[in-house]
Motif scaffolding. Structure first.
Motif, PDB file in Angstrom:
ATOM      1  N   ALA A 116       0.854  -1.203   0.000  1.00 49.32           N
ATOM      2  CA  ALA A 116       0.000   0.000   0.000  1.00 49.32           C
ATOM      3  C   ALA A 116       0.884   1.245   0.000  1.00 49.32           C
ATOM      4  N   SER A 117       1.985   1.198   0.751  1.00 48.86           N
ATOM      5  CA  SER A 117       2.928   2.339   0.758  1.00 48.86           C
ATOM      6  C   SER A 117       3.521   2.530  -0.634  1.00 48.86           C
ATOM      7  N   LEU A 118       3.900   1.445  -1.259  1.00 48.06           N
ATOM      8  CA  LEU A 118       4.500   1.514  -2.604  1.00 48.06           C
ATOM      9  C   LEU A 118       3.520   2.145  -3.606  1.00 48.06           C
ATOM     10  N   LEU A 119       2.251   1.744  -3.502  1.00 51.62           N
ATOM     11  CA  LEU A 119       1.250   2.232  -4.460  1.00 51.62           C
ATOM     12  C   LEU A 119       0.945   3.713  -4.276  1.00 51.62           C
ATOM     13  N   LYS A 120       1.265   4.228  -3.095  1.00 54.68           N
ATOM     14  CA  LYS A 120       1.089   5.679  -2.895  1.00 54.68           C
ATOM     15  C   LYS A 120       2.152   6.456  -3.664  1.00 54.68           C
ATOM     16  N   GLU A 121       3.316   5.805  -3.830  1.00 50.68           N
ATOM     17  CA  GLU A 121       4.444   6.490  -4.489  1.00 50.68           C
ATOM     18  C   GLU A 121       4.507   6.239  -5.990  1.00 50.68           C
ATOM     19  N   HIS A 122       3.964   5.105  -6.441  1.00 50.97           N
ATOM     20  CA  HIS A 122       4.100   4.726  -7.860  1.00 50.97           C
ATOM     21  C   HIS A 122       2.752   4.278  -8.401  1.00 50.97           C
TER      22      HIS A 122
END
Ligand SMILES: Cc1cc2nc3c(=O)[nH]c(=O)nc-3n(C[C@H](O)[C@H](O)[C@H](O)COP(=O)(O)O)c2cc1C
Length: 269
Positions: A116-122
């Motif tokens: 979920a953190s990754l999807l906020k950035e990419h």
């Protein structure tokens, strides 16, 4: 006889070679994964090996280092407060890759919070995403649906690979079938038949279910209907199960040899 044997050996080696050759060059494929306790890492490394892709682990600024219970508690709090874990910057330039194999453990029925953190950035715009995951019991379908919704600009493959944590040693064989079936690896595998029509479970089939699922930490429910199919490796069962008023699907396999013990492979809730 000797010549015949050598010819057969060379032919077999050539076949194995073609059965497992990567389809694209390593430069446009990345295996990107998060793994807390190592199971997803095993699958990630197998994919990397099979495809010759690049590989990178997603790392956290403050890793989950506690016991299982402590991790559950921290994750619960982070989910409730939407306070996602901070990631270390990725080393890979994602824009360089056409296909990204994205791997995660299942947490609370969906992809783990670091994803979920990754999807906020990419947003992975224009990238093809192929998912893989590991889990205690299942839920890979709900996680994949959530991921598709979260990545509207990416092309997320319809099917992902998943395996239970306790079966991760079986990864290579099942992954090879997945990669070939969905066209990520050139080669051949024997097509599996469909399951027989669902029928009410017999006493013997109830016993198979109990042996496979009885020692799982959470109850999986009461088996009602069952279908089966023979495979080159053994027999697969698909059970329709009632659990707290819901109907779930539980998959069990009995491999030839290996004591013929029924093994629970995944649940769809
Ligand atoms: C916080 C947390 C929540 C979990 N939730 C689920 C779940 O909802 N369903 C499931 O099948 N497994 C669940 N598991 C089990 C993990 O998905 C499983 O052990 C996985 O293989 C761990 O992968 P890893 O070793 O790569 O971290 C959970 C584990 C943790 C720590």
């Amino acid at each position: 006889m000797k010549i015949y044997f050598m010819t057969a050996l060379v032919a077999a080696l050539a076949w194995v070679g073609t059965a497992c050759s990567p389809k694209e060059t390593s430069t446009n494929q990345l295996v990107l994964y998060y793994s807390q306790t190592g199971s997803t890492k095993v699958v990630a490394q197998e994919i990397q090996k099979a495809l010759g892709a690049d590989i990178e682990a997603i790392e956290l600024q403050k890793p989950y280092t506690g016991t299982y219970a402590e991790t559950l508690e921290r994750v619960k709090q982070e989910r409730e407060s939407r306070n996602l874990p901070q990631l270390k910057p990725l080393k890979a330039d994602l824009s360089k890759y056409e296909v990204i194999y994205l791997g995660y453990p299942i947490w609370f029925g969906t992809y783990a919070l670091p994803i979920a953190s990754l999807l906020k950035e990419h947003d992975f715009e224009g990238r093809k995403i192929v998912t893989f995951c590991t889990f205690g019991s299942g839920d890979m379908e709900s996680a994949l649906e959530d991921l598709k919704k979260a990545l509207p600009k990416a092309e997320v493959a319809e099917h992902g690979f998943g395996i239970r944590d306790v079966r991760v040693a079986e990864t290579a064989k099942e992954l090879n079938r997945f990669l070939i079936d969905y066209g990520y690896l050139e080669g051949q595998v024997v097509a599996l038949p469909g399951y027989s029509e669902l029928q009410p479970v017999t006493e013997e089939e109830k016993q198979i279910f109990e042996t496979a699922c009885g020692d799982y930490q959470y109850p999986l429910g009461k088996p009602v209907l069952v279908g089966k199919r023979g495979t080159p490796d053994g027999v697969d069962y698909i059970y329709e199960v009632e659990n707290y008023g819901k109907t779930n699907t539980v998959f069990i396999t009995i491999a030839h040899g290996d004591g013929e013990k029924p093994v629970f492979t995944r649940v769809i809730r």
